[in-house]
Design an enzyme around this catalytic site. Sequence first.
Site, PDB file in Angstrom:
ATOM      1  N   TYR A 143       0.867  -1.187   0.000  1.00 32.63           N
ATOM      2  CA  TYR A 143       0.000   0.000   0.000  1.00 32.63           C
ATOM      3  C   TYR A 143       0.894   1.223   0.000  1.00 32.63           C
ATOM      4  CZ  TYR A 143      -3.435   3.449   1.675  1.00 32.63           C
ATOM      5  OH  TYR A 143      -4.245   4.567   1.820  1.00 32.63           O
ATOM      6  N   ASP A 238       9.411   2.935  -0.914  1.00 34.30           N
ATOM      7  CA  ASP A 238       8.402   3.602  -0.091  1.00 34.30           C
ATOM      8  C   ASP A 238       8.732   3.260   1.365  1.00 34.30           C
ATOM      9  OD1 ASP A 238       4.741   3.525   0.165  1.00 34.30           O
ATOM     10  OD2 ASP A 238       6.306   4.468   1.371  1.00 34.30           O
ATOM     11  N   LYS A 266       4.957   9.496   8.307  1.00 39.21           N
ATOM     12  CA  LYS A 266       4.791   8.968   9.660  1.00 39.21           C
ATOM     13  C   LYS A 266       5.848   9.504  10.635  1.00 39.21           C
ATOM     14  CE  LYS A 266       2.514   4.804   7.888  1.00 39.21           C
ATOM     15  NZ  LYS A 266       1.156   4.732   8.414  1.00 39.21           N
TER      16      LYS A 266
END
Length: 423
Positions: A143, A238, A266
Amino acid sequence: MPSKSAAYFERAAKVLPGGVNSPVRACKSVGCEPVFIERAAGSRMWTVDGLELIDYVMSWGPMLLGHADGSVREAAVAALDKGASFGAPCPDEVELAELIRSIMPSMEMVRMVSSGTEATMSAVRLARGYTKRDKVLKFEGCYHGHSDGFLVSAGSGVATLCIPGTPGVPDAIAAQTLLAPYNDLAAVEARFAAHGADIACVIIEPVAGNVGLIPPARGFLEGLREICTKYGALLIFDEVITGFRVALGGAQARFGVTPDLTTLGKIIGGGFPVGCYGGRREIMEHIAPCGPVYQAGTLSGNPVAMAAGLATLKGLMQSDYAALEARTKVFAEDMAELLRAKGQPVTLNHLASMFTLFFTDTPVTDYEAAKTANSATYGEFYRQMRGFGVNLAPSGFECAFTSFAHTDADLRKTLDAVRQVRL
Ligand code: KE4
């Protein structure tokens, strides 16, 4: 008398789709309603009904120092006292960019954005603008946020071009994405053999964290690096989850493979909305206003978020990653053993301060294997553990995160809760 959480959820459902601002938080896949959080500190959160929870979601990864870390709070408050947002350059965005570059040298230049989705969406646009190619190869189960090209499903049969994975994504957009199974270099080679001249980039979670945790097989990342170099496609790591988590320098430092571009999120915001993408100068200088590839953002480089991110990374630079990894490993193995002793098949995947317990006895090395896990059992496990004061991810396809704030007492209390679970 309904709980305060239930009352809030009833109100929320009237004004927020599903009562939440991000789908997984609705707890649908674990068969219960969410609890509403009043406050958090260290490894703990407290619900609006006063239920204390030992937290292993940690805001889906950002809170590696723990909730409400003192130095992060001080930095954010001091920045806030000088103004919440300027819409103009500020010193801390330069400081944070330089610090990220010093920790991840492959990121010679970076661009700040406000979420992981913005980072990955922008990195792919940059790869397309730089290579003048359109196709993107991603991996099943990975994702990368919710921009259209990532929300795809495998085409039927031998079709290697993707179809939309959700309404609202045009077929034409989905068809620009190619899929391959995680850890399957042969499949990647086959996609490049068929489409190599059109593939702008490969984007991968170098440690998959959105199918539960799946570490890269030996040689997998190195193989991707070779294939991308051979075909002139960019390799995008990623590292929104893995950056500063699986090592201070992220997966690229841990595995010694250098991507062309990296996306972060994050942890670099310390809980504030921050994303970032970066890479070699000769690529990044294609980004406006240097170059022709457009990307922009009102709150990019926000001074409060930059200050919080700086304090977070500085705190992590003083932290003992090896010790946290060792403690997390023992804890996760103990948890798995306790569940096996209850007659449950459990495959544990662990790396650094993240792990996933899959209720299956199949080794989990890709998405198909992850799907053999029993989600009903996970839901039962989740609900009982929350009742015993332990907050796990409300989905079996996510990771549990420890932090530098989790104490041995927290881990012991959590194992005591596992002992009480009846599955
Ligand atoms: P955000 O847009 O949610 O900040 O980041 C998207 C993203 C990009 N890349 C990776 C590897 C990610 O894991 C994410 C977001 N992660 C999910 C949960 N694993 C966020 C939680 C949610 O969607 O509510």
